[in-house]
Design an enzyme around this catalytic site. Structure first.
Site, PDB file in Angstrom:
ATOM      1  N   CYS A  16       0.852  -1.491   0.335  1.00  0.00           N
ATOM      2  CA  CYS A  16       0.023  -0.128  -0.015  1.00  0.00           C
ATOM      3  C   CYS A  16       0.714   1.361  -0.043  1.00  0.00           C
ATOM      4  O   CYS A  16       2.344   1.094  -0.054  1.00  0.00           O
ATOM      5  CB  CYS A  16      -0.644  -0.020   0.829  1.00  0.00           C
ATOM      6  N   CYS A  19       3.137   1.292   2.428  1.00  0.00           N
ATOM      7  CA  CYS A  19       4.399   0.804   2.871  1.00  0.00           C
ATOM      8  C   CYS A  19       5.881   1.611   1.941  1.00  0.00           C
ATOM      9  O   CYS A  19       6.771   1.448   2.233  1.00  0.00           O
ATOM     10  CB  CYS A  19       4.682  -0.612   2.057  1.00  0.00           C
ATOM     11  N   CYS A  82      48.539 -11.898 -10.023  1.00  0.00           N
ATOM     12  CA  CYS A  82      48.899 -11.294  -8.536  1.00  0.00           C
ATOM     13  C   CYS A  82      47.374 -10.728  -7.260  1.00  0.00           C
ATOM     14  O   CYS A  82      46.568 -10.630  -8.866  1.00  0.00           O
ATOM     15  CB  CYS A  82      50.389 -10.889  -8.095  1.00  0.00           C
ATOM     16  N   CYS A  85      45.965  -7.930  -9.066  1.00  0.00           N
ATOM     17  CA  CYS A  85      45.172  -7.992 -10.104  1.00  0.00           C
ATOM     18  C   CYS A  85      43.724  -8.669  -9.767  1.00  0.00           C
ATOM     19  O   CYS A  85      42.382  -7.965 -10.298  1.00  0.00           O
ATOM     20  CB  CYS A  85      45.723  -9.344 -10.790  1.00  0.00           C
ATOM     21  N   ASP A 486      23.701 -26.890  23.377  1.00  0.00           N
ATOM     22  CA  ASP A 486      22.470 -27.261  23.673  1.00  0.00           C
ATOM     23  C   ASP A 486      22.631 -29.445  24.549  1.00  0.00           C
ATOM     24  O   ASP A 486      23.362 -29.699  23.741  1.00  0.00           O
ATOM     25  CB  ASP A 486      21.548 -27.574  22.968  1.00  0.00           C
ATOM     26  N   ASP A 686      21.172 -27.601  16.968  1.00  0.00           N
ATOM     27  CA  ASP A 686      20.402 -28.922  16.326  1.00  0.00           C
ATOM     28  C   ASP A 686      19.047 -28.203  16.590  1.00  0.00           C
ATOM     29  O   ASP A 686      18.356 -28.762  14.911  1.00  0.00           O
ATOM     30  CB  ASP A 686      20.526 -29.725  16.650  1.00  0.00           C
ATOM     31  N   ASP A 690      17.754 -23.471  19.057  1.00  0.00           N
ATOM     32  CA  ASP A 690      18.870 -23.321  18.750  1.00  0.00           C
ATOM     33  C   ASP A 690      19.349 -21.882  17.958  1.00  0.00           C
ATOM     34  O   ASP A 690      20.006 -21.968  17.897  1.00  0.00           O
ATOM     35  CB  ASP A 690      20.178 -24.414  18.792  1.00  0.00           C
TER      36      ASP A 690
END
Length: 795
Positions: A16, A19, A82, A85, A486, A686, A690
């Site tokens: 809209c 925004c 090198c 470059c 964890d 995992d 976490d």
């Protein structure tokens, strides 16, 4: 102040007028912005801002809650010699109006460029060509590797021809110690040296001219000026010699320098190719065809013809061509090159398989669940390639040094020439000393020091199941002194098992049989734990009748004449039964954080038959992993949302002294932030919960068995989910960082020692060329020693 440029940015997420206004206000807050116009209809923002400020504009739009679609392109670059470059190409790309950021890797000769979505690759290629180099879009990876092989063969041929022409020029020097004073005629020396100088050495002239045209300096300018000076001095001496006199010529010096540098380049290219061996090994795991089963017929088809849901037949000894799920058959899968797991893994109906793994002894029918770029193998290859393409923070310092290095060397060479002339030396001596300065100072080793070590380190880590997502994680991980874990799924298996059981009459086997009969057919995690224990003990289960679930309490049923129930404390209290002699054990196990289940007989005579305590079991290798960290002087913390008893039991079993229990996901990140005040922290987890903590840590380490969210937030992913790999990941990062420091040390030492020696006339130009070639080869070879590394528990 840079001249204003006009940027047209596509903006996603605007719905809209408010925004569009929010995006406009966010952009107007940037001091350098002079004009902003946001069009909601075509979802674009038109901005006037200094050239090179695109990344700032995109970040501002992101912070306002919207996004600018971007994509990453990878380009193969030819002609770099090198670090000057690579730095020049990087600066040229970053000036392009559609480029957010560009990173150029000298070691693998690739540019990784993040651009606005829809940017044409030929625009970027044109920018690179304007800077004096050639480029092409990398897609797919295999042809790029073939191009590298062809380029290596071409370098080998050029080197052989240069050696053939240079050898006769060097021969008289080799014979002189034996008393044979013989010299080729001047015209023969000229005929041999000229093709070396202008045909095989043409690459140096082309690259030197491109750099000069763009107002920059590079290694090729030093080589071109140095060898041309020696060649030109020879022509001058020859032209001014009297008839019949053998002039003092330096054709052999210019030819030998070019040949030695070509030799160094060839050895360097061959060694650099070995740094990408991990990528090539992973790519070689992908079969080109699959045996598809359709309508009862088996047919070999290319992988491009496969679709999700297709059924694939994999015979013993073949590689799995796709990710999938086993529909029929039993076998073992060797996943060692993918996950680093040394032992074959049993596979049966319902198990998942990974593309690239080797099928063992059985024929399997597999349903395709992932293809092409979406397979685990392809994602691993992308992660390793991304890590090898990115620059470590220390490389930024090297790049800054490289920008001023070549101009500084040119000034030193001019000063050397002038001072020797002022001291009364002849033009010949002064010029040779200046040439030696130019040749010894080529900054190849400086540019290769960091990227070759990173490529070798990330490659060998990937072969052992450690995926390092970016070079920054690799560099930071070497100084980690605290690791926070964890609990569930990281140090423990994440699935409950029977930790303790106790029968009131002492008959534990009958207790387990009765509980197993009640739980038969149930999908509850605790029921599975009971049934697994029955299978392990090979117990036969009695028949069950009239089974029914007791919501929130447990389950009941009849075994023969006995009516039994298995459930929690609430069920026990409802029946009004006393814990009796089991009360003390129940209290102790509850304090350990165990989940309790009571087996009750409801009729004919109500009483407690026995007690089960369920708990998460420690992963194999968890204790070894914590011990390995302790041996490295790294403190371990346990951070979990579980109850204090459970956390205390795990931390006690593993020897972790710092444990935090009942921690909410948001508070995990807060604990990590507090730990960071005392040192460098790695977080290992995992799960989705976490992710904030992984992002908050200096280094996030995700278990590959966990969620995609966790792996996205982490800089390092452990493919096997083995806690021992945490210590291994930190060790390989330390070894890689040490290699980077060693390489930079030697790269600087070559120049710090070589340039003064050359300026003082103590280094012959040919020896300078040999030393320069040796410096590059030694740096790459030192990095390749990382390929010998193995995890401690594999050693």
């Amino acid at each position: 102040m840079p001249r204003p440029s006009t940027f047209t940015l596509p903006v996603s997420g605007m719905t809209c007028a408010s925004c569009a206004g929010r995006v406009e206000r966010a952009l107007n807050k940037i001091p350098e912005v002079s004009l902003v116009s946001v069009n909601l209809a075509n979802e674009q923002a038109r901005v006037e801002a200094p050239a090179g400020s695109l990344a700032i504009l995109v970040n501002s739009i992101d912070k306002a809650g919207y996004s600018v679609p971007t994509e990453t392109l990878e380009l193969s670059i030819q002609g770099m010699t090198c670090s000057s470059c690579s730095g020049r190409i990087e600066r040229a790309l970053n000036k392009h109006s559609a480029v957010l950021d560009a990173s150029v890797n000298l070691a693998n000769e690739r540019a990784t460029v993040r651009v606005l979505a829809g940017t044409r690759s030929d625009e970027l290629i044109a920018t690179i060509k304007k800077a004096g180099y050639n480029a092409n879009l990398v897609s797919p990876a295999a042809p790029a590797l073939n191009n590298a092989e062809r380029s290596l063969q071409r370098e080998r041929l050029m080197l052989i021809l240069a050696i053939v022409l240079t050898a006769p020029l060097v021969l008289p020097m080799l014979l002189e110690p034996f008393g044979l004073h013989w010299m080729l005629p001047a015209w023969v020396q000229f005929a041999l040296a000229t093709p070396v100088q202008f045909i095989f050495g043409a690459r140096f002239y082309r690259a030197a001219w491109s750099a000069l045209r763009n107002g920059a300096g590079n290694m090729d300018q030093l080589v071109a000026i140095g060898t041309s000076s020696a060649y030109g001095l020879s022509l001058y001496q020859w032209a001014n010699s009297t008839h019949g006199e053998m002039p003092h010529l330096y054709f052999e010096a210019s030819a030998v320098i070019i040949t030695l540098i070509l030799l160094g380049k060839y050895l360097e290219s061959r060694a650099k190719r070995q740094t990408t061996s991990a990528i090539r090994a992973l790519q070689a795991l992908r079969p080109e065809q699959a045996l598809r089963l359709r309508d009862g017929l088996e047919q070999w088809v290319s992988l491009s013809e496969l679709r999700l849901g297709d059924q694939i037949v994999v015979k013993p000894g073949e590689r799995f061509p796709v990710d999938g799920r086993v529909l029929e058959g039993q076998s073992h899968a060797d996943e060692s090159l993918i996950s680093g797991e040394s032992l074959p893994i049993p596979k049966q109906t319902g198990d998942s398989i990974t593309a690239g793994a080797i099928n063992g002894e059985g024929r399997l029918l597999v349903e395709t669940t992932a293809l092409g770029a979406e397979t685990v193998l392809s994602r691993i290859i992308r992660l390793v390639e991304d890590a090898q393409a990115k620059k470590a923070p220390i490389q930024k310092l090297v790049d800054k040094v490289s920008q001023i290095f070549v101009p500084a060397v040119l000034l030193i060479a001019l000063a050397t020439l002038g001072i020797w002339l002022l001291l009364g030396a002849g033009l010949e001596t002064a010029l040779l000393n200046a040439i030696a300065v130019l040749v010894i100072a080529c900054p190849c080793a400086l540019g290769l020091a960091t990227p070759t070590a990173i490529m070798a380190g990330t490659g060998v880590a990937a072969r052992h199941g450690i995926l390092i997502k970016d070079a920054e994680a690799l560099e930071v991980a070497h100084s980690v002194n605290t690791v926070a874990f964890d609990k569930t799924g990281t140090l423990t298996s994440g699935t409950p098992r029977i930790a303790h059981l106790l029968a009131a009459d002492g008959n534990d086997e009958q207790l387990l049989q009765l509980a197993g009969a009640l739980q038969r057919g149930s999908e509850h995690p605790l029921a599975k734990a009971v049934l697994e224990a029955c299978i392990e003990r090979e117990l036969s289960l009695p028949a069950l009748s009239n089974s029914q679930t007791l919501p929130g309490r447990g389950i009941q049923g009849e075994i023969g004449e006995r009516q039994l129930a298995l459930g929690n404390r609430r069920l026990l209290n409802e029946q009004g039964l006393d814990q009796g002699d089991l009360a003390a054990s129940a209290l102790a196990w509850e304090n350990e954080g165990r989940t309790l289940s009571w087996l009750l007989e409801l009729s004919p005579q109500p009483h407690v038959i026995g007690l089960f305590a369920f708990g998460d079991t420690l992963k194999e290798g968890a204790a070894q992993g914590i011990a390995a960290l302790s041996a490295q002087g790294i403190a371990s913390h346990l951070i979990s949302g579980d109850n204090s008893g459970s956390v205390r039991a795990v931390s006690s079993a593993l020897g972790i002294t710092q444990a935090h229990a009942e921690v909410l996901p948001a508070n995990k990140a807060e604990i990590i932030s507090n730990l960071r005040k005392e040192g460098v922290v790695a977080m290992v987890g995992d799960g989705i919960n976490d992710a904030p903590a992984l992002a908050a840590a200096d280094v996030g380490i995700a278990m590959g068995s966990g969620t995609d969210v966790a792996m996205h937030a982490a800089g390092i992913t452990l493919m096997r989910g083995d806690p021992r790999l945490v210590a291994d990941a930190l060790e390989i990062s330390r070894r890689t960082y040490n290699k980077i420091r060693q390489n930079l040390f030697w790269a600087f030492v070559y120049n710090m020692v070589g340039i003064p020696l050359a300026a003082c006339g103590l280094l012959d130009p040919m020896l300078a060329g040999a030393a320069m070639a040796l410096s590059s080869v030694s740096v790459v070879s030192n990095a390749l020693l990382l390929k010998l590394w193995k995890p401690q528990h594999h050693a």
